[in-house]
Motif scaffolding. Structure first.
Motif, mmCIF file in Angstrom:
data_model
loop_
_atom_site.group_PDB
_atom_site.id
_atom_site.type_symbol
_atom_site.label_atom_id
_atom_site.label_comp_id
_atom_site.label_asym_id
_atom_site.label_seq_id
_atom_site.Cartn_x
_atom_site.Cartn_y
_atom_site.Cartn_z
ATOM 1 N N ALA A 20 0.845 -1.197 0.000
ATOM 2 C CA ALA A 20 0.000 0.000 0.000
ATOM 3 C C ALA A 20 0.880 1.247 0.000
ATOM 4 N N ALA A 31 0.910 5.910 -6.314
ATOM 5 C CA ALA A 31 -0.067 4.829 -6.521
ATOM 6 C C ALA A 31 -0.176 4.483 -7.998
ATOM 7 N N ASN A 32 -0.174 5.472 -8.849
ATOM 8 C CA ASN A 32 -0.233 5.239 -10.282
ATOM 9 C C ASN A 32 0.969 4.420 -10.755
ATOM 10 N N GLY A 35 0.782 0.856 -9.198
ATOM 11 C CA GLY A 35 -0.307 0.132 -9.848
ATOM 12 C C GLY A 35 0.009 -0.318 -11.258
ATOM 13 N N SER A 41 -3.041 -6.165 -9.543
ATOM 14 C CA SER A 41 -4.348 -6.493 -8.962
ATOM 15 C C SER A 41 -4.260 -7.651 -7.978
ATOM 16 N N GLY A 46 -3.735 -0.753 -2.564
ATOM 17 C CA GLY A 46 -4.218 0.569 -2.928
ATOM 18 C C GLY A 46 -3.447 1.654 -2.216
ATOM 19 N N LEU A 85 -5.439 -0.443 5.095
ATOM 20 C CA LEU A 85 -5.518 -1.308 3.913
ATOM 21 C C LEU A 85 -5.036 -2.728 4.175
ATOM 22 N N THR A 165 -10.010 -9.982 -6.762
ATOM 23 C CA THR A 165 -9.260 -8.949 -7.479
ATOM 24 C C THR A 165 -10.178 -8.277 -8.480
#
Length: 166
Positions: A20, A31-32, A35, A41, A46, A85, A165
């Motif tokens: 996280a 985060a982008n 990710g 996933s 997150g 999270l 997911t």
């Protein structure tokens, strides 16, 4: 940075880690980036983007009165997002992107916090460049920090059930 994302992705998948992020300074860029990792996933829980201090206090448990550009803030944000999270590893970003000083801190003063189930810490960065360069360097350093700490973590074990997911 691609190498660090690939390493983080591999470690998280192999070890069943849940990762996280908590962001103030980077406003979702971290985060982008995280990710975008392979099979994110499966392992990226997150992130929380909390720019305003009162949101950091309410959502992530920042102790009121904590300097938002400090090691203490970075660590508290990482702990808060890790717990929120249910992650095995969390890294946070906070600081002054510039171009001007803020709160008595020069531009480029950045703190990265990290939290695992057993340890918490921080890194202070003194960056130079325009705001865009400061943010890019911060994200890169945060991804390296995630990969570094993922190296030392073992599988999460049976404490949580398998997650759906997206």
């Amino acid at each position: 940075m691609t190498d660090h994302i690939e390493r983080l992705s591999d470690l998280a998948r192999e070890r069943g880690l849940r990762v996280a992020v908590a962001e103030s300074l980077t406003s979702g860029r971290l985060a982008n980036t995280v990710g975008s990792g392979a099979d994110a996933s499966e392992w990226f829980a997150g992130g929380v983007v909390a720019y305003l201090t009162d949101v950091k206090e309410r959502v992530l448990g920042l102790v009121p009165g904590t300097d938002p550009c400090s090691a203490a803030c970075a660590e508290q944000l990482a702990i808060g997002a890790r717990d929120l999270l249910d992650a095995d590893l969390c890294v946070s970003t906070t600081g002054v992107g510039g171009p001007d000083p803020d709160g008595g801190h020069p531009p480029g003063t950045v703190y990265l916090g990290w939290a695992t189930p057993d340890a918490v810490g921080h890194r202070r960065l003194a960056l130079t460049g325009d705001p865009e360069e400061v943010l890019a360097t911060t994200v890169e350093a945060a991804v390296r920090l995630l990969a570094f700490h993922a190296e030392g973590l073992r599988p999460a074990g049976p404490r949580r059930s398998p997650q759906q997911t997206a």
